[in-house]
Design a protein around this motif. Sequence first.
Motif: not given
Lengths: 247, 117
Positions: B37-59, B114-117
């Motif tokens: 299935x499709x995995x959509x990630x939404x990521x917020x980075x602060x100081x080189x670390x993942x601060x917030x992350x959510x995932x939506x998908x049909x897997x 997401x990080x590279x986008x």
Amino acid sequence: MEEWRFIDFGLVDIRDMMAMDEAILKGDEGNTFFFWTPKKSIILGFFQKADVELNLDQCKDYTITRRISGGGIAFSDDRCRQINYGVVGTIDNDLFPLDIIESYKQVCGVLIDTLVHYGLNAAFRPINDVVVDNKKISGNAQTRWEGKLLQNGTLLLDFDIEEMLRISNIPKEKFLDKKIASIREGLTWLDRELGEQRDMEEVRAVMKGKFEERFHVRLKSAGLSPKEKSLTESLLPKYYSSEWVYR
Amino acid sequence: MIAKVGFKEQANEYILSKEHRFFQGRMKKGIHKSKGGLIRSFVLIESGQIKEITISGDFFLFPEEAIFKMLDKLKGTPAIRDEIQKNIEETYRIENIQSPGTAPSDFTESIMKALEG
């Protein structure tokens, strides 16, 4: 011959249906096969975010809820020409295999047998689709709970693709690896394949017969038990809540 | 068939305000398609670390609730492929996760996009 329970819920509000669905899984009434017909609605998969997957401005006249199994959106237009089914079964290595894909294949076999009955070239496409000539005609979703599985699925008799595209945010990545030029070429439905409208009751009766053949059981009509009704009542607030649907 | 009393139905106002809150953030988005299935990630980075992350998908992923443990555990993880992969694999092991057609590396790939986008 062993008897399993059969329920036909008829035309239902999906929020009520999803509560009953979960109640059947978590009740203890034994293996059950059931049909239901959704009103105009959208059911999100467990892992889907409504505002990501849907164009919510276009969905205002749809009832939206979420189910407890993964997978994609189950979209029902107001044509109401979809056969929706559910199966709850105790997992063993024969009728309902422990292996997830094998168990999908087993239950989807009922749909394949039904489509073959109508002369169609139906096949299982892992993980959870049934296809006719490589076009998806049925999507299925499974979850498991305490040694039991719940599989829901739909058999499309008719389908409004334009409407589905209008309400959803389907990215192009979804279809890239299936080598399908467009969503329109990747989906089909029974009316289209047969070139005529079949009576839904007739198709349901064929499917019910194929279920009995595949599982070597006799289906006996019944309703929800008092315990399942009580469980359903306790689950309804979840399926009607924004916290569950729009989390 | 079933009596429905004592609870409120969903309100569109809630949907819209939540949607706006979601997108007002500085979350980066990544999409990856696994066999499952499709995995959509939404990521917020602060100081080189993942601060917030959510995932939506049909897997598909069993048990389903384990996704929340996976996401919780990713918060605070260095935004580096190896660290993310190690972290997800650990959640798979601890929670006995099964995800037909989707491997831990598929989640990592979506997050990295997401990080590279």
